[in-house]
Write a protein that holds these residues in place. Sequence first.
Motif, PDB file in Angstrom:
ATOM      1  N   ARG A  44       0.815  -1.224   0.000  1.00 54.55           N
ATOM      2  CA  ARG A  44       0.000   0.000   0.000  1.00 54.55           C
ATOM      3  C   ARG A  44       0.843   1.266   0.000  1.00 54.55           C
ATOM      4  O   ARG A  44       0.299   2.368   0.139  1.00 54.55           O
ATOM      5  N   GLY A  45       2.163   1.145  -0.115  1.00 58.91           N
ATOM      6  CA  GLY A  45       3.029   2.314  -0.044  1.00 58.91           C
ATOM      7  C   GLY A  45       2.759   3.328  -1.144  1.00 58.91           C
ATOM      8  O   GLY A  45       2.082   3.021  -2.127  1.00 58.91           O
ATOM      9  N   PRO A  46       3.247   4.555  -0.953  1.00 59.13           N
ATOM     10  CA  PRO A  46       4.141   4.940   0.142  1.00 59.13           C
ATOM     11  C   PRO A  46       3.384   5.149   1.451  1.00 59.13           C
ATOM     12  O   PRO A  46       2.313   5.738   1.471  1.00 59.13           O
ATOM     13  N   LEU A  47       3.972   4.636   2.535  1.00 56.17           N
ATOM     14  CA  LEU A  47       3.404   4.779   3.865  1.00 56.17           C
ATOM     15  C   LEU A  47       4.524   4.989   4.880  1.00 56.17           C
ATOM     16  O   LEU A  47       5.631   4.472   4.708  1.00 56.17           O
ATOM     17  N   THR A  48       4.199   5.714   5.935  1.00 52.30           N
ATOM     18  CA  THR A  48       5.040   5.735   7.120  1.00 52.30           C
ATOM     19  C   THR A  48       4.327   4.905   8.172  1.00 52.30           C
ATOM     20  O   THR A  48       3.185   5.202   8.533  1.00 52.30           O
ATOM     21  N   VAL A  49       4.965   3.841   8.641  1.00 56.78           N
ATOM     22  CA  VAL A  49       4.315   2.925   9.583  1.00 56.78           C
ATOM     23  C   VAL A  49       5.175   2.804  10.837  1.00 56.78           C
ATOM     24  O   VAL A  49       6.334   2.381  10.779  1.00 56.78           O
ATOM     25  N   ALA A  50       4.604   3.208  11.966  1.00 50.47           N
ATOM     26  CA  ALA A  50       5.233   3.000  13.273  1.00 50.47           C
ATOM     27  C   ALA A  50       4.626   1.746  13.880  1.00 50.47           C
ATOM     28  O   ALA A  50       3.399   1.619  13.949  1.00 50.47           O
ATOM     29  N   VAL A  51       5.458   0.806  14.297  1.00 51.80           N
ATOM     30  CA  VAL A  51       4.957  -0.492  14.757  1.00 51.80           C
ATOM     31  C   VAL A  51       5.202  -0.666  16.251  1.00 51.80           C
ATOM     32  O   VAL A  51       6.204  -0.212  16.794  1.00 51.80           O
ATOM     33  N   LEU A  52       4.258  -1.352  16.881  1.00 49.26           N
ATOM     34  CA  LEU A  52       4.331  -1.644  18.309  1.00 49.26           C
ATOM     35  C   LEU A  52       4.642  -3.111  18.573  1.00 49.26           C
ATOM     36  O   LEU A  52       4.442  -3.592  19.677  1.00 49.26           O
TER      37      LEU A  52
ATOM     38  N   ILE B  84       7.850   1.684   2.117  1.00 52.09           N
ATOM     39  CA  ILE B  84       7.481   1.696   3.536  1.00 52.09           C
ATOM     40  C   ILE B  84       8.600   2.341   4.349  1.00 52.09           C
ATOM     41  O   ILE B  84       9.732   1.836   4.386  1.00 52.09           O
ATOM     42  N   GLU B  85       8.272   3.473   4.967  1.00 54.03           N
ATOM     43  CA  GLU B  85       9.192   4.070   5.935  1.00 54.03           C
ATOM     44  C   GLU B  85       8.808   3.503   7.304  1.00 54.03           C
ATOM     45  O   GLU B  85       7.736   3.789   7.832  1.00 54.03           O
ATOM     46  N   LEU B  86       9.673   2.675   7.846  1.00 52.14           N
ATOM     47  CA  LEU B  86       9.364   1.923   9.055  1.00 52.14           C
ATOM     48  C   LEU B  86       9.969   2.597  10.282  1.00 52.14           C
ATOM     49  O   LEU B  86      11.161   2.898  10.316  1.00 52.14           O
ATOM     50  N   LEU B  87       9.127   2.816  11.278  1.00 52.94           N
ATOM     51  CA  LEU B  87       9.563   3.315  12.579  1.00 52.94           C
ATOM     52  C   LEU B  87       9.229   2.255  13.621  1.00 52.94           C
ATOM     53  O   LEU B  87       8.073   1.824  13.729  1.00 52.94           O
ATOM     54  N   VAL B  88      10.229   1.835  14.367  1.00 50.50           N
ATOM     55  CA  VAL B  88       9.990   0.866  15.442  1.00 50.50           C
ATOM     56  C   VAL B  88       9.904   1.645  16.750  1.00 50.50           C
ATOM     57  O   VAL B  88      10.876   2.250  17.187  1.00 50.50           O
ATOM     58  N   VAL B  89       8.709   1.644  17.340  1.00 47.08           N
ATOM     59  CA  VAL B  89       8.506   2.372  18.591  1.00 47.08           C
ATOM     60  C   VAL B  89       9.367   1.736  19.676  1.00 47.08           C
ATOM     61  O   VAL B  89       9.384   0.519  19.845  1.00 47.08           O
ATOM     62  N   GLY B  90      10.098   2.562  20.393  1.00 45.97           N
ATOM     63  CA  GLY B  90      10.946   2.038  21.456  1.00 45.97           C
ATOM     64  C   GLY B  90      10.126   1.517  22.616  1.00 45.97           C
ATOM     65  O   GLY B  90       8.916   1.681  22.689  1.00 45.97           O
TER      66      GLY B  90
ATOM     67  N   LEU C   4       8.882   4.192  27.891  1.00 42.84           N
ATOM     68  CA  LEU C   4       9.542   4.655  26.663  1.00 42.84           C
ATOM     69  C   LEU C   4       8.594   4.548  25.472  1.00 42.84           C
ATOM     70  O   LEU C   4       8.517   5.456  24.636  1.00 42.84           O
ATOM     71  N   ALA C   5       7.858   3.460  25.377  1.00 41.96           N
ATOM     72  CA  ALA C   5       6.885   3.311  24.293  1.00 41.96           C
ATOM     73  C   ALA C   5       5.808   4.387  24.388  1.00 41.96           C
ATOM     74  O   ALA C   5       5.420   4.985  23.378  1.00 41.96           O
ATOM     75  N   LEU C   6       5.331   4.653  25.591  1.00 40.78           N
ATOM     76  CA  LEU C   6       4.303   5.686  25.765  1.00 40.78           C
ATOM     77  C   LEU C   6       4.822   7.053  25.354  1.00 40.78           C
ATOM     78  O   LEU C   6       4.133   7.804  24.654  1.00 40.78           O
ATOM     79  N   ARG C   7       6.042   7.395  25.781  1.00 45.59           N
ATOM     80  CA  ARG C   7       6.609   8.712  25.427  1.00 45.59           C
ATOM     81  C   ARG C   7       6.778   8.839  23.920  1.00 45.59           C
ATOM     82  O   ARG C   7       6.524   9.905  23.345  1.00 45.59           O
ATOM     83  N   THR C   8       7.206   7.770  23.277  1.00 52.23           N
ATOM     84  CA  THR C   8       7.398   7.819  21.822  1.00 52.23           C
ATOM     85  C   THR C   8       6.080   8.042  21.111  1.00 52.23           C
ATOM     86  O   THR C   8       5.962   8.904  20.227  1.00 52.23           O
TER      87      THR C   8
ATOM     88  N   VAL D 183      -0.707   1.581  26.218  1.00 52.59           N
ATOM     89  CA  VAL D 183      -0.198   1.982  24.902  1.00 52.59           C
ATOM     90  C   VAL D 183      -1.355   2.248  23.938  1.00 52.59           C
ATOM     91  O   VAL D 183      -1.320   3.193  23.144  1.00 52.59           O
ATOM     92  N   LYS D 184      -2.391   1.444  23.992  1.00 52.13           N
ATOM     93  CA  LYS D 184      -3.557   1.662  23.123  1.00 52.13           C
ATOM     94  C   LYS D 184      -4.223   2.999  23.439  1.00 52.13           C
ATOM     95  O   LYS D 184      -4.656   3.718  22.527  1.00 52.13           O
TER      96      LYS D 184
END
Length: 268
Positions: free
Chosen positions: A121-129, A143-149, A163-167, A199-200
């Motif tokens: 489905r790109g282009p997408l920016t996807v942050a994953v949990l 796909i620009e991938l961001l891995v949530v800390g 850390l995940a919540l702050r991100t 987190v949700k």
Amino acid sequence: MGVANRLDLTLRLVQGAQAAEGAEGRVSVAELAQRLGVSEMTVRRDLDALEKQGLVRRVHGGAVAGRAREEGGGFAAREGWQAATKDRLGAAVAGLVEPGARVLLDAGTTTVHVAEHLAARGPLTVAVLSLQAAVRLADRPGIELLVVGGRSRPGERSLVGPLALRTVESLSFDLFVMSIGGVHAAHGWSEFSLDDAAVKQAGLGQAGRTVAVADATKLGVRAFSRVAPLDAVHTFVTDAAAADPATHPGGPQTLDALREAGVETLLV
């Protein structure tokens, strides 16, 4: 109907009998054959396959449900449950994502299937949990991938904690794709883990729109930690079995409550 989908529905019918009749709830081979539109021989083979996985127990002329679904058993324990259904849900959710969107993708066995379909489905920016979703999307063109800390929950590999919540709270998203442990007409959206619920809640606050996705076994379930009221979500994607009281006694009531709350419901 493909084999995987037929096994999913067979399991649901057996579990539905237990939900309706209690621990001794039993469904016969003849009933299953009529419901599925296949021969009794095919039903017996399917029940044998499900029994080998510990999901049903064969009794004379039919079957009863096996072990309870292991919400606390970790990702690996749940990954194979309703796999064909979850892949269908993943494709449906991915189809709602507009190219160019910034997406926060929740953890869970169903959202891993969403990740697989988002890759096209790109282009997408996807942050994953979740680390599983990260593996599916890593190095995919467009796909620009961001891995949530955060802390990886043992067995789940979902990313949780301060850390995940702050991100999550430092970013904004067009869409939050939220998995869920339970959705209940009176008690709203809920989760089995306090960490996942937190987190949700952060994701709901940072997204312009939220699509919740879950297979029909989650309808009518009230899990340990409340996440949000029903109207916090814009769209709910589940499978068509949710409307069938024979397989999911709590499904129709929950769907009615969601619609009354203004949530768009898509059954696939």
